[in-house]
Scaffold this motif. Structure first.
Motif, PDB file in Angstrom:
ATOM      1  N   GLN A 114       0.920  -1.351   0.111  1.00 42.11           N
ATOM      2  CA  GLN A 114       0.064   0.132  -0.058  1.00 42.11           C
ATOM      3  C   GLN A 114       0.904   1.292  -0.022  1.00 42.11           C
ATOM      4  OE1 GLN A 114      -3.616   0.376  -0.218  1.00 42.11           O
ATOM      5  NE2 GLN A 114      -3.399  -1.759  -0.904  1.00 42.11           N
ATOM      6  N   GLN A 115       1.911   1.266   0.896  1.00 42.25           N
ATOM      7  CA  GLN A 115       2.757   2.409   0.771  1.00 42.25           C
ATOM      8  C   GLN A 115       3.662   2.609  -0.285  1.00 42.25           C
ATOM      9  OE1 GLN A 115       3.230   4.803   3.517  1.00 42.25           O
ATOM     10  NE2 GLN A 115       1.189   3.542   3.807  1.00 42.25           N
ATOM     11  N   TRP A 116       4.041   1.457  -1.077  1.00 37.64           N
ATOM     12  CA  TRP A 116       4.795   1.634  -2.413  1.00 37.64           C
ATOM     13  C   TRP A 116       3.448   2.207  -3.250  1.00 37.64           C
ATOM     14  CZ3 TRP A 116       9.433   2.127  -3.512  1.00 37.64           C
ATOM     15  CH2 TRP A 116      10.053   1.426  -2.695  1.00 37.64           C
ATOM     16  N   HIS A 143       7.155  10.703   6.925  1.00 39.89           N
ATOM     17  CA  HIS A 143       7.153   9.397   7.699  1.00 39.89           C
ATOM     18  C   HIS A 143       8.634   9.958   8.817  1.00 39.89           C
ATOM     19  CE1 HIS A 143       5.322   5.931   6.170  1.00 39.89           C
ATOM     20  NE2 HIS A 143       5.411   6.869   4.639  1.00 39.89           N
ATOM     21  N   GLY A 162      -1.929   7.023   8.366  1.00 40.55           N
ATOM     22  CA  GLY A 162      -1.257   5.939   7.650  1.00 40.55           C
ATOM     23  C   GLY A 162      -0.700   4.598   8.534  1.00 40.55           C
ATOM     24  N   PRO A 163       0.322   3.990   7.981  1.00 43.23           N
ATOM     25  CA  PRO A 163       0.810   2.948   8.838  1.00 43.23           C
ATOM     26  C   PRO A 163       1.388   3.212  10.086  1.00 43.23           C
ATOM     27  CG  PRO A 163       2.372   3.604   7.220  1.00 43.23           C
ATOM     28  CD  PRO A 163       1.169   4.659   6.927  1.00 43.23           C
TER      29      PRO A 163
END
Length: 395
Positions: free
Chosen positions: A11-13, A48, A72-73
């Motif tokens: 998902q982050q990619w 991040h 997010g994550p």
């Protein structure tokens, strides 16, 4: 790596590629496509990095502040930290409750409880430790226990670390008490010390020894006399009538002495029998004490001036046999231990609150140190004097 982790990474990619593509398209309209991609990539990593800074700052502050919010994550990471913190608080509260319950329960114990570090320094102690051992946790924490309990035997006991058997010693704060100290190692060299007051057991053991010594002596004397007369009768075919009468008289006296000892023991057992109900009736004080006086006169054989005084009501409700024996024992002791020519007063006084019987004599009296032990079975103030006059210490 779990499937959930792989999904989060993908998902982050995808998000990074979407942001880069979007930046490139928007920057292309301005002729700054490459610059837009670099700015987008830098912004992604800066975001991040900022989430990492918030996490590091929270950890560096000792986790005192609330868990930071994030998206997010990082949301999943901070959410797990928040859940972990709530569980830790609950566990800490439960642990503190257990400690408080332990302290409360040990404070209620009559036994002294002391917790020692691996080097025998005092970490904690309950209230009973102050009373029995003289250890006050407010002032003695961190002090080695052997610096406070300096008995050489106890110091050696702690140095040997052979704790299979308990150690007995007198209480430092109360020397008249006897303590049994049990040390139990636990965890990484820490020790739990429990000191129990065994004064009563120690006294019972002393009473048992006194019983064996006194009763053995009291029974051995008449048995020796009886055995001697039996040997005399077996070795002499003929004895005169006067000699036989004297032998029978002496053997009867010794048999009665043994019977008196046995009756005293049986009477004591009856008194101590659990739940034994004793009949209560009206006790005629005048006639009973007059009989006690007559027995005292017979025992005295004219060697003492014995007087009886009765004041107040002369009839009370009580168990007759027990009270008569108590009065008789008091008077007979006075006769035995008052020198010839002395005076013995038997005094009864009664009012609405009850009656009081006392015996006063001109004998040697009893030391103040022996008075607390007068109610102990088989205790005698002077063994030599008691054996000369008879008695087992049961009266």
């Amino acid at each position: 790596m779990t499937s959930e982790t792989r999904w989060m990474i993908s998902q982050q990619w995808m998000l990074l590629l979407f942001l880069l593509a979007s930046g490139y398209v928007l920057g292309g309209f301005l002729g700054l496509g490459l610059e837009a991609v670099i700015v987008t990539l830098l912004g992604f990593f800066l975001w991040h990095f900022w989430q990492f800074v918030k996490l590091y700052d929270w950890l560096s502050d000792g986790r005192k502040k609330s868990v930071p919010e994030a998206g997010g994550p990082w949301y999943r990471i901070f959410d797990e930290l928040h859940r972990w913190r709530r569980r830790a608080r609950k566990d800490r509260k439960r642990f503190l409750d257990i400690i408080e319950e332990f302290r409360t329960s040990t404070e209620a114990l009559a036994d002294a409880v002391v917790i020692l570090s691996p080097d025998n320094a005092i970490m904690w102690a309950n209230q009973a430790a102050k009373e029995l051992l003289g250890i006050d946790r407010r002032y003695d924490a961190g002090t080695r226990i052997t610096h406070l309990l300096r008995t050489p035997e106890f110091v050696q006991y702690m140095q040997r670390e052979a704790f299979e058997e308990p150690f007995e010693m007198s209480a430092p704060a109360m020397p008249d008490k006897r303590l049994s100290i049990q040390v139990t190692p636990y965890l990484q060299g820490q020790k739990l010390v429990v000191a129990q007051d065994v004064t009563r057991l120690h006294r019972l053991e002393q009473i048992r020894r006194d019983f064996v010594a006194n009763v053995s002596h009291e029974l051995r004397t008449p048995l020796t006399v009886l055995n001697g007369y039996l040997e005399l009768l077996s070795s002499h075919d003929r004895l005169s009538t006067d000699q036989m009468a004297q032998v029978v008289h002496n053997m009867t006296a010794q048999a009665k002495r043994m019977q008196a000892i046995v009756e005293d023991l049986l009477h004591l057992a009856r008194l101590e029998k659990s739940g034994a109900a004793r009949p209560v009736s009206g006790w005629d004080v005048t006639s009973a004490l007059a009989q006690v006086k007559q027995e005292a006169l017979a025992l005295s054989d004219g060697k003492h001036d014995i007087r009886l005084q009765i004041k107040g009501k002369t009839r009370v409700r009580i168990e007759e046999r027990d009270i008569y024996k108590i009065c008789s024992n008091l008077v007979s002791n006075a006769v035995r231990y008052t020198p010839a020519g002395g005076r013995i007063d038997l005094i009864w006084e009664a009012d609405s609150a009850g009656g009081n019987f006392s015996v006063r004599d001109t004998g040697p009296g009893i030391s103040s140190t022996d008075i607390p032990r007068l109610t102990e079975r088989f205790f005698r103030v002077d063994d030599g004097r008691s054996r000369d006059t008879g008695g087992t210490g049961l009266g």
